[in-house]
Design a protein around this motif. Sequence first.
Motif, PDB file in Angstrom:
ATOM      1  N   GLU A  40     -44.225 -25.986   5.357  1.00  0.00           N
ATOM      2  CA  GLU A  40     -42.487 -25.614   5.036  1.00  0.00           C
ATOM      3  C   GLU A  40     -42.690 -25.365   3.565  1.00  0.00           C
ATOM      4  OE1 GLU A  40     -40.256 -29.115   5.804  1.00  0.00           O
ATOM      5  OE2 GLU A  40     -40.178 -28.507   7.720  1.00  0.00           O
ATOM      6  N   GLY A  41     -41.783 -24.561   3.175  1.00  0.00           N
ATOM      7  CA  GLY A  41     -41.667 -24.183   1.855  1.00  0.00           C
ATOM      8  C   GLY A  41     -39.962 -24.205   1.564  1.00  0.00           C
ATOM      9  N   ILE A  42     -39.736 -23.969   0.217  1.00  0.00           N
ATOM     10  CA  ILE A  42     -38.467 -23.770  -0.303  1.00  0.00           C
ATOM     11  C   ILE A  42     -38.566 -22.565  -1.307  1.00  0.00           C
ATOM     12  CG2 ILE A  42     -36.599 -24.804  -1.653  1.00  0.00           C
ATOM     13  CD1 ILE A  42     -37.449 -27.405  -0.803  1.00  0.00           C
ATOM     14  N   ILE A  43     -37.767 -21.743  -1.009  1.00  0.00           N
ATOM     15  CA  ILE A  43     -37.681 -20.210  -1.706  1.00  0.00           C
ATOM     16  C   ILE A  43     -36.839 -20.735  -2.911  1.00  0.00           C
ATOM     17  CG2 ILE A  43     -36.876 -17.845  -1.876  1.00  0.00           C
ATOM     18  CD1 ILE A  43     -37.488 -17.711   1.090  1.00  0.00           C
ATOM     19  N   LYS A  44     -37.494 -20.277  -4.267  1.00  0.00           N
ATOM     20  CA  LYS A  44     -36.957 -20.521  -5.401  1.00  0.00           C
ATOM     21  C   LYS A  44     -36.229 -19.387  -6.131  1.00  0.00           C
ATOM     22  CE  LYS A  44     -37.919 -25.065  -5.398  1.00  0.00           C
ATOM     23  NZ  LYS A  44     -36.679 -25.786  -5.242  1.00  0.00           N
ATOM     24  N   SER A  45     -36.920 -18.132  -5.718  1.00  0.00           N
ATOM     25  CA  SER A  45     -36.332 -17.003  -6.346  1.00  0.00           C
ATOM     26  C   SER A  45     -36.520 -15.998  -5.452  1.00  0.00           C
ATOM     27  CB  SER A  45     -37.020 -16.527  -7.774  1.00  0.00           C
ATOM     28  OG  SER A  45     -38.174 -16.046  -7.489  1.00  0.00           O
ATOM     29  N   LEU A  46     -35.700 -14.831  -5.660  1.00  0.00           N
ATOM     30  CA  LEU A  46     -35.557 -13.739  -4.475  1.00  0.00           C
ATOM     31  C   LEU A  46     -35.058 -12.660  -5.286  1.00  0.00           C
ATOM     32  CD1 LEU A  46     -35.567 -12.824  -1.684  1.00  0.00           C
ATOM     33  CD2 LEU A  46     -33.020 -13.459  -1.628  1.00  0.00           C
ATOM     34  N   LEU A  47     -36.075 -11.495  -5.278  1.00  0.00           N
ATOM     35  CA  LEU A  47     -35.642 -10.289  -5.943  1.00  0.00           C
ATOM     36  C   LEU A  47     -35.681  -9.078  -5.130  1.00  0.00           C
ATOM     37  CD1 LEU A  47     -35.157  -8.935  -8.693  1.00  0.00           C
ATOM     38  CD2 LEU A  47     -37.589  -8.773  -9.111  1.00  0.00           C
ATOM     39  N   LEU A  48     -34.534  -8.321  -5.105  1.00  0.00           N
ATOM     40  CA  LEU A  48     -34.955  -6.885  -4.076  1.00  0.00           C
ATOM     41  C   LEU A  48     -34.723  -5.985  -5.206  1.00  0.00           C
ATOM     42  CD1 LEU A  48     -31.960  -8.173  -1.548  1.00  0.00           C
ATOM     43  CD2 LEU A  48     -34.347  -8.343  -1.298  1.00  0.00           C
ATOM     44  N   GLU A  72     -36.467  -1.618  -5.711  1.00  0.00           N
ATOM     45  CA  GLU A  72     -37.324  -0.450  -5.497  1.00  0.00           C
ATOM     46  C   GLU A  72     -37.802  -0.595  -3.879  1.00  0.00           C
ATOM     47  OE1 GLU A  72     -40.125   0.043  -8.675  1.00  0.00           O
ATOM     48  OE2 GLU A  72     -38.138   0.172  -9.915  1.00  0.00           O
ATOM     49  N   GLY A  73     -37.139  -0.906  -3.004  1.00  0.00           N
ATOM     50  CA  GLY A  73     -37.588  -1.159  -1.665  1.00  0.00           C
ATOM     51  C   GLY A  73     -38.368  -2.091  -1.329  1.00  0.00           C
ATOM     52  N   LYS A  74     -38.753  -3.235  -1.955  1.00  0.00           N
ATOM     53  CA  LYS A  74     -39.561  -4.189  -1.870  1.00  0.00           C
ATOM     54  C   LYS A  74     -38.854  -5.586  -2.057  1.00  0.00           C
ATOM     55  CE  LYS A  74     -43.809  -2.050  -3.002  1.00  0.00           C
ATOM     56  NZ  LYS A  74     -44.513  -1.937  -1.909  1.00  0.00           N
ATOM     57  N   THR A  75     -39.100  -6.605  -1.529  1.00  0.00           N
ATOM     58  CA  THR A  75     -38.642  -8.025  -1.837  1.00  0.00           C
ATOM     59  C   THR A  75     -39.693  -8.824  -2.429  1.00  0.00           C
ATOM     60  OG1 THR A  75     -37.168  -7.803   0.249  1.00  0.00           O
ATOM     61  CG2 THR A  75     -37.510  -9.919  -0.726  1.00  0.00           C
ATOM     62  N   LYS A  76     -39.362  -9.618  -3.394  1.00  0.00           N
ATOM     63  CA  LYS A  76     -40.372 -10.523  -4.017  1.00  0.00           C
ATOM     64  C   LYS A  76     -39.735 -11.763  -3.870  1.00  0.00           C
ATOM     65  CE  LYS A  76     -42.190 -11.835  -8.507  1.00  0.00           C
ATOM     66  NZ  LYS A  76     -42.362 -11.416  -9.946  1.00  0.00           N
ATOM     67  N   ILE A  77     -40.578 -12.834  -3.323  1.00  0.00           N
ATOM     68  CA  ILE A  77     -39.935 -14.201  -3.434  1.00  0.00           C
ATOM     69  C   ILE A  77     -41.144 -15.061  -4.022  1.00  0.00           C
ATOM     70  CG2 ILE A  77     -38.565 -13.818  -1.274  1.00  0.00           C
ATOM     71  CD1 ILE A  77     -40.763 -15.454   0.334  1.00  0.00           C
ATOM     72  N   VAL A  78     -40.657 -16.003  -4.607  1.00  0.00           N
ATOM     73  CA  VAL A  78     -41.400 -17.322  -5.237  1.00  0.00           C
ATOM     74  C   VAL A  78     -40.989 -18.324  -4.226  1.00  0.00           C
ATOM     75  CG1 VAL A  78     -41.941 -18.486  -6.901  1.00  0.00           C
ATOM     76  CG2 VAL A  78     -41.643 -16.076  -7.487  1.00  0.00           C
ATOM     77  N   TYR A  79     -41.866 -19.001  -3.694  1.00  0.00           N
ATOM     78  CA  TYR A  79     -41.697 -20.350  -3.029  1.00  0.00           C
ATOM     79  C   TYR A  79     -42.554 -21.530  -3.158  1.00  0.00           C
ATOM     80  CZ  TYR A  79     -45.256 -19.121   0.419  1.00  0.00           C
ATOM     81  OH  TYR A  79     -46.614 -18.726   1.045  1.00  0.00           O
ATOM     82  N   THR A  80     -42.064 -22.653  -2.888  1.00  0.00           N
ATOM     83  CA  THR A  80     -43.118 -24.090  -3.304  1.00  0.00           C
ATOM     84  C   THR A  80     -43.206 -24.448  -1.897  1.00  0.00           C
ATOM     85  OG1 THR A  80     -41.757 -24.428  -5.227  1.00  0.00           O
ATOM     86  CG2 THR A  80     -42.840 -26.330  -4.387  1.00  0.00           C
ATOM     87  N   LEU A  81     -44.683 -24.670  -1.651  1.00  0.00           N
ATOM     88  CA  LEU A  81     -44.854 -24.938  -0.348  1.00  0.00           C
ATOM     89  C   LEU A  81     -44.897 -26.627  -0.358  1.00  0.00           C
ATOM     90  CD1 LEU A  81     -46.251 -24.199   2.281  1.00  0.00           C
ATOM     91  CD2 LEU A  81     -48.620 -24.622   1.424  1.00  0.00           C
ATOM     92  N   THR A  82     -43.963 -27.089   0.505  1.00  0.00           N
ATOM     93  CA  THR A  82     -43.514 -28.681   0.419  1.00  0.00           C
ATOM     94  C   THR A  82     -44.334 -29.372   1.439  1.00  0.00           C
ATOM     95  OG1 THR A  82     -41.647 -28.146   1.823  1.00  0.00           O
ATOM     96  CG2 THR A  82     -41.362 -28.141  -0.690  1.00  0.00           C
ATOM     97  N   ALA A  83     -44.879 -28.667   2.615  1.00  0.00           N
ATOM     98  CA  ALA A  83     -45.278 -29.442   3.596  1.00  0.00           C
ATOM     99  C   ALA A  83     -46.793 -28.502   4.141  1.00  0.00           C
ATOM    100  CB  ALA A  83     -44.501 -29.986   4.581  1.00  0.00           C
ATOM    101  N   LEU A  84     -47.749 -29.110   4.267  1.00  0.00           N
ATOM    102  CA  LEU A  84     -48.728 -28.317   4.972  1.00  0.00           C
ATOM    103  C   LEU A  84     -49.272 -28.708   6.146  1.00  0.00           C
ATOM    104  CD1 LEU A  84     -50.722 -25.867   4.459  1.00  0.00           C
ATOM    105  CD2 LEU A  84     -52.262 -27.356   3.321  1.00  0.00           C
ATOM    106  N   LYS A  85     -49.002 -28.281   7.179  1.00  0.00           N
ATOM    107  CA  LYS A  85     -49.537 -28.659   8.657  1.00  0.00           C
ATOM    108  C   LYS A  85     -51.032 -28.396   9.057  1.00  0.00           C
ATOM    109  CE  LYS A  85     -44.816 -28.723  10.000  1.00  0.00           C
ATOM    110  NZ  LYS A  85     -43.624 -28.827  10.935  1.00  0.00           N
ATOM    111  N   SER A  86     -51.357 -27.293   8.627  1.00  0.00           N
ATOM    112  CA  SER A  86     -52.819 -26.807   8.875  1.00  0.00           C
ATOM    113  C   SER A  86     -53.228 -25.848   7.784  1.00  0.00           C
ATOM    114  CB  SER A  86     -52.661 -25.905  10.292  1.00  0.00           C
ATOM    115  OG  SER A  86     -53.876 -25.226  10.651  1.00  0.00           O
ATOM    116  N   ILE A  87     -54.559 -25.785   7.574  1.00  0.00           N
ATOM    117  CA  ILE A  87     -55.053 -24.934   6.566  1.00  0.00           C
ATOM    118  C   ILE A  87     -55.710 -23.703   6.998  1.00  0.00           C
ATOM    119  CG2 ILE A  87     -55.644 -26.718   4.802  1.00  0.00           C
ATOM    120  CD1 ILE A  87     -58.655 -26.564   5.846  1.00  0.00           C
ATOM    121  N   ASN A  88     -55.782 -23.663   8.606  1.00  0.00           N
ATOM    122  CA  ASN A  88     -56.276 -22.544   9.053  1.00  0.00           C
ATOM    123  C   ASN A  88     -55.171 -21.615   9.597  1.00  0.00           C
ATOM    124  OD1 ASN A  88     -58.978 -23.197   8.601  1.00  0.00           O
ATOM    125  ND2 ASN A  88     -59.032 -24.563  10.274  1.00  0.00           N
TER     126      ASN A  88
END
Length: 80
Positions: A54-62, A64-80
């Motif tokens: 699970e992650g929480i998105i901290k920033s969103l930028l739209l 030139e036809g692209k989306t950039k997000i920065v998110y914090t991973l808050t829970a990891l269920k699997s590394i594979n």
Amino acid sequence: MAMSIQIESFINTYGKEKRIEENNFELILDGYHLYPMDVPIYVKRRESDTPVGEGIIKSLLLSEGKTKIVYTLTALKSIN
């Protein structure tokens, strides 16, 4: 002129995420995508995969036809 946009309910990384620091990641996607902000949402490799965490998105930028997000991973269920 119309703009195509997708509304997302989880983060699909497609293996393109880049670690910025500790549990913070940056993801740049082609096209415009809207995400819920500041609430936990599932993180998946692809749409058909089970969530890897699970992650929480901290920033969103739209731009030139692209989306950039920065998110914090808050829970990891699997590394594979």
